[in-house]
Enzyme design. Structure first.
Site, PDB file in Angstrom:
ATOM      1  N   LYS A  57      -2.166 -24.818  15.271  1.00 53.05           N
ATOM      2  CA  LYS A  57      -1.926 -24.331  16.790  1.00 53.05           C
ATOM      3  C   LYS A  57      -2.906 -24.177  17.241  1.00 53.05           C
ATOM      4  O   LYS A  57      -3.024 -24.443  18.706  1.00 53.05           O
ATOM      5  CB  LYS A  57      -0.973 -23.070  16.346  1.00 53.05           C
ATOM      6  CG  LYS A  57       0.153 -23.151  15.906  1.00 53.05           C
ATOM      7  CD  LYS A  57       1.200 -22.080  15.888  1.00 53.05           C
ATOM      8  CE  LYS A  57       0.243 -20.988  14.792  1.00 53.05           C
ATOM      9  NZ  LYS A  57       0.654 -21.239  13.596  1.00 53.05           N
ATOM     10  N   PHE A  97     -11.346 -22.833   6.507  1.00 55.53           N
ATOM     11  CA  PHE A  97     -11.773 -22.444   5.007  1.00 55.53           C
ATOM     12  C   PHE A  97     -10.962 -21.101   4.474  1.00 55.53           C
ATOM     13  O   PHE A  97     -10.630 -21.173   3.248  1.00 55.53           O
ATOM     14  CB  PHE A  97     -13.415 -22.059   5.346  1.00 55.53           C
ATOM     15  CG  PHE A  97     -13.686 -20.684   5.281  1.00 55.53           C
ATOM     16  CD1 PHE A  97     -13.641 -19.909   3.940  1.00 55.53           C
ATOM     17  CD2 PHE A  97     -14.232 -19.972   6.179  1.00 55.53           C
ATOM     18  CE1 PHE A  97     -14.244 -18.706   3.717  1.00 55.53           C
ATOM     19  CE2 PHE A  97     -14.678 -18.678   6.183  1.00 55.53           C
ATOM     20  CZ  PHE A  97     -14.830 -17.860   4.882  1.00 55.53           C
ATOM     21  N   ASP A 102      -6.835 -20.105   0.424  1.00 53.89           N
ATOM     22  CA  ASP A 102      -5.473 -19.441   0.170  1.00 53.89           C
ATOM     23  C   ASP A 102      -4.487 -20.283  -0.268  1.00 53.89           C
ATOM     24  O   ASP A 102      -3.686 -19.759  -1.290  1.00 53.89           O
ATOM     25  CB  ASP A 102      -4.861 -18.923   1.650  1.00 53.89           C
ATOM     26  CG  ASP A 102      -3.871 -17.815   1.364  1.00 53.89           C
ATOM     27  OD1 ASP A 102      -3.997 -16.831   0.883  1.00 53.89           O
ATOM     28  OD2 ASP A 102      -2.849 -18.274   2.166  1.00 53.89           O
ATOM     29  N   ASP A 106      -2.403 -19.535  -3.726  1.00 50.14           N
ATOM     30  CA  ASP A 106      -1.061 -19.235  -3.626  1.00 50.14           C
ATOM     31  C   ASP A 106      -0.153 -20.396  -4.324  1.00 50.14           C
ATOM     32  O   ASP A 106       0.941 -20.547  -4.298  1.00 50.14           O
ATOM     33  CB  ASP A 106      -0.403 -19.101  -2.200  1.00 50.14           C
ATOM     34  CG  ASP A 106      -0.986 -17.932  -1.571  1.00 50.14           C
ATOM     35  OD1 ASP A 106      -1.505 -16.897  -2.403  1.00 50.14           O
ATOM     36  OD2 ASP A 106      -0.763 -17.743  -0.221  1.00 50.14           O
ATOM     37  N   ARG A 111       0.990 -27.670   4.184  1.00 50.25           N
ATOM     38  CA  ARG A 111       0.074 -26.967   5.158  1.00 50.25           C
ATOM     39  C   ARG A 111       0.075 -27.899   6.452  1.00 50.25           C
ATOM     40  O   ARG A 111      -0.244 -28.971   6.443  1.00 50.25           O
ATOM     41  CB  ARG A 111      -1.145 -26.579   4.548  1.00 50.25           C
ATOM     42  CG  ARG A 111      -2.157 -25.957   5.791  1.00 50.25           C
ATOM     43  CD  ARG A 111      -1.744 -24.600   6.167  1.00 50.25           C
ATOM     44  NE  ARG A 111      -1.848 -23.579   5.106  1.00 50.25           N
ATOM     45  CZ  ARG A 111      -1.587 -22.157   5.195  1.00 50.25           C
ATOM     46  NH1 ARG A 111      -1.077 -21.655   6.192  1.00 50.25           N
ATOM     47  NH2 ARG A 111      -1.915 -21.567   4.098  1.00 50.25           N
ATOM     48  N   ASP A 173      -4.176  -8.229  -1.237  1.00 47.78           N
ATOM     49  CA  ASP A 173      -3.088  -9.013  -1.158  1.00 47.78           C
ATOM     50  C   ASP A 173      -2.874  -9.268  -2.659  1.00 47.78           C
ATOM     51  O   ASP A 173      -1.743  -9.445  -3.417  1.00 47.78           O
ATOM     52  CB  ASP A 173      -3.234 -10.292  -0.254  1.00 47.78           C
ATOM     53  CG  ASP A 173      -1.742 -10.846  -0.135  1.00 47.78           C
ATOM     54  OD1 ASP A 173      -0.598 -10.260  -0.423  1.00 47.78           O
ATOM     55  OD2 ASP A 173      -1.692 -11.943   0.245  1.00 47.78           O
ATOM     56  N   LYS A 199      -6.546  -8.692   6.242  1.00 48.51           N
ATOM     57  CA  LYS A 199      -6.128 -10.079   5.908  1.00 48.51           C
ATOM     58  C   LYS A 199      -6.100 -11.145   7.138  1.00 48.51           C
ATOM     59  O   LYS A 199      -6.588 -12.126   7.252  1.00 48.51           O
ATOM     60  CB  LYS A 199      -5.300 -10.481   4.970  1.00 48.51           C
ATOM     61  CG  LYS A 199      -4.884 -11.793   4.509  1.00 48.51           C
ATOM     62  CD  LYS A 199      -3.838 -12.082   3.535  1.00 48.51           C
ATOM     63  CE  LYS A 199      -3.654 -13.372   3.144  1.00 48.51           C
ATOM     64  NZ  LYS A 199      -2.709 -13.649   2.044  1.00 48.51           N
ATOM     65  N   PHE A 238       1.845 -10.373  14.497  1.00 49.65           N
ATOM     66  CA  PHE A 238       1.618 -11.789  14.348  1.00 49.65           C
ATOM     67  C   PHE A 238       2.004 -12.004  12.782  1.00 49.65           C
ATOM     68  O   PHE A 238       2.839 -12.929  12.352  1.00 49.65           O
ATOM     69  CB  PHE A 238       0.274 -12.159  14.699  1.00 49.65           C
ATOM     70  CG  PHE A 238      -0.018 -13.711  14.248  1.00 49.65           C
ATOM     71  CD1 PHE A 238       0.413 -14.514  15.346  1.00 49.65           C
ATOM     72  CD2 PHE A 238      -0.626 -13.786  13.123  1.00 49.65           C
ATOM     73  CE1 PHE A 238      -0.046 -15.937  14.868  1.00 49.65           C
ATOM     74  CE2 PHE A 238      -0.722 -15.485  12.653  1.00 49.65           C
ATOM     75  CZ  PHE A 238      -0.726 -16.396  13.794  1.00 49.65           C
ATOM     76  N   ASP A 242       4.990 -13.934  10.594  1.00 48.25           N
ATOM     77  CA  ASP A 242       4.599 -14.998   9.627  1.00 48.25           C
ATOM     78  C   ASP A 242       5.627 -14.905   8.531  1.00 48.25           C
ATOM     79  O   ASP A 242       6.368 -15.820   7.894  1.00 48.25           O
ATOM     80  CB  ASP A 242       3.320 -15.003   9.188  1.00 48.25           C
ATOM     81  CG  ASP A 242       2.349 -16.138   9.895  1.00 48.25           C
ATOM     82  OD1 ASP A 242       2.996 -16.731  10.994  1.00 48.25           O
ATOM     83  OD2 ASP A 242       1.260 -16.244   9.653  1.00 48.25           O
ATOM     84  N   ASP A 243       5.712 -13.700   8.069  1.00 51.72           N
ATOM     85  CA  ASP A 243       6.533 -13.364   6.935  1.00 51.72           C
ATOM     86  C   ASP A 243       7.878 -13.713   7.200  1.00 51.72           C
ATOM     87  O   ASP A 243       8.732 -14.264   6.373  1.00 51.72           O
ATOM     88  CB  ASP A 243       6.621 -11.860   6.427  1.00 51.72           C
ATOM     89  CG  ASP A 243       5.073 -11.511   6.092  1.00 51.72           C
ATOM     90  OD1 ASP A 243       4.428 -12.200   5.712  1.00 51.72           O
ATOM     91  OD2 ASP A 243       4.686 -10.209   5.958  1.00 51.72           O
TER      92      ASP A 243
END
Length: 352
Positions: A57, A97, A102, A106, A111, A173, A199, A238, A242-243
């Site tokens: 974005k 990065f 991440d 994960d 992505r 996390d 985070k 924000f 996202d969640d």
């Protein structure tokens, strides 16, 4: 105003921002390559940059430029404006990065509408070093562009501190929700708050605004602290979005397939579900959350529907927006208020 000055309109467009990307890439891959024997490494760097950086974005990087223009009243030299653009791209390189690393941690698949970098053919875990490479290029850009400026040390410390804070948040996390080791008792509102603050919130909202304040010469520390407070509130907003989008968003719009349930993520959704669930429903979560089996994921999503988690999110979204607006009304700085209002407009009710 001198001949090489500009009065710049707001907000800048994505096209304007992207127009500088090629120049940044060329600078990193040529000027930084001072030893011809390392050329292959910088050819690799170009691929890493071009695949990972420009397709998001770009809100963080563009926010640096928009904030700088706002704080200077739109009157700045062409050279100063280009420095702000470069700083914006440094933030986007930082974002990339973080995301490369991440996605590896994960086990993500996609992505920004395409395969995660480590999933690209012949990349694999070499992506870890690519993430390190991008991080180093941020500090090279800062040194090359700003080392002669009186605020250079402040800029360096700001970027370094925010990277450290983000890494701390990522560590919390991972500790709280290790893949394959479900312990829902760890998922508390207090733990979630500290994870998302470190985070996400620092580098998503506070960093772009603080960078713009630094290069525009705004050294008012009480005002910076107030901006940090508002930024962290907006940053948490924000992350909770996202969640929500991870589970309820359209992958065709978000550009990624959500895996928070499978990855045992300490998400706002599961914390809200734990708060609302009865004993039987908690057992459903304990038996199915953090599992990669598609049937388990569907059971968690059904439970979210039964508990009306989507409605809970909508109520939260409205209340959080109102709370942020109230904080902005007491900021007492018209230009900074304008910056945060612009950020709110981009974030509020977003779909990706």
């Amino acid at each position: 105003m001198s001949a090489n000055s500009s009065v710049v309109a707001l907000p800048i467009s994505r096209h304007q921002f992207l127009a500088r990307f090629g120049k940044v890439v060329d600078r990193l891959c040529t000027e930084c390559c001072s030893d011809g024997r390392t050329e292959d490494a910088f050819l690799r760097l170009r691929k890493v940059l071009e695949y990972n950086v420009p397709d998001g974005k770009l809100n963080r990087g563009m926010a640096v430029v928009d904030s700088y223009i706002t704080l200077t009243g739109g009157a700045c030299t062409d050279e100063q404006l280009e420095s702000a653009y470069l700083l914006g791209w440094a933030v986007e390189i930082m974002q990339s990065f973080f995301l490369i690393a991440d996605d590896v941690m994960d086990h993500s698949l996609t992505r920004r509408g395409k395969a995660c970098w480590y999933k690209v053919e012949d990349i694999g875990l070499d992506a870890v070093n690519d993430a390190f490479f991008l991080e180093q290029m941020i500090f090279w850009l800062l040194r090359e562009e700003f080392s002669s400026q009186p605020y250079y040390l402040d800029l360096f410390h700001l970027v370094h501190d925010v990277i450290r804070q983000t890494v701390v948040g990522q560590s919390l996390d991972l500790i709280t929700a290790p893949v394959g080791k479900v312990n829902l008792s760890r998922f508390t509102p207090e733990r979630y708050d500290v994870i998302v603050t470190y985070k996400t919130a620092y580098y998503t909202i506070f960093l772009p605004v603080a960078l713009a304040m630094t290069i525009s010469g705004n050294t008012d520390q009480p005002l910076l602290r107030r901006c940090r407070e508002i930024s962290l509130e907006l940053g948490k907003f924000f992350q909770i979005q996202d969640d929500y989008l991870d589970v309820f968003g359209d992958p065709k719009v978000t550009g990624k397939v959500g895996t928070d349930i499978e990855d045992n993520k300490c998400s706002w959704l599961v914390i809200k579900a734990l708060d609302l669930a009865d004993e039987d429903q908690v057992k459903i979560l304990e038996q199915n959350y953090g599992k990669t089996d598609s049937e388990c994921v569907l059971k968690v999503k059904k439970l979210y529907d039964d508990l009306k988690i989507e409605d809970q999110y909508r109520q939260f979204e409205e209340q959080s927006y109102d709370d942020i607006q109230l904080k902005l009304s007491s900021l007492n700085d018209a230009r900074l208020t304008s910056i945060f209002q612009s950020l709110c407009k981009k974030i509020y009710k977003r779909s990706k």
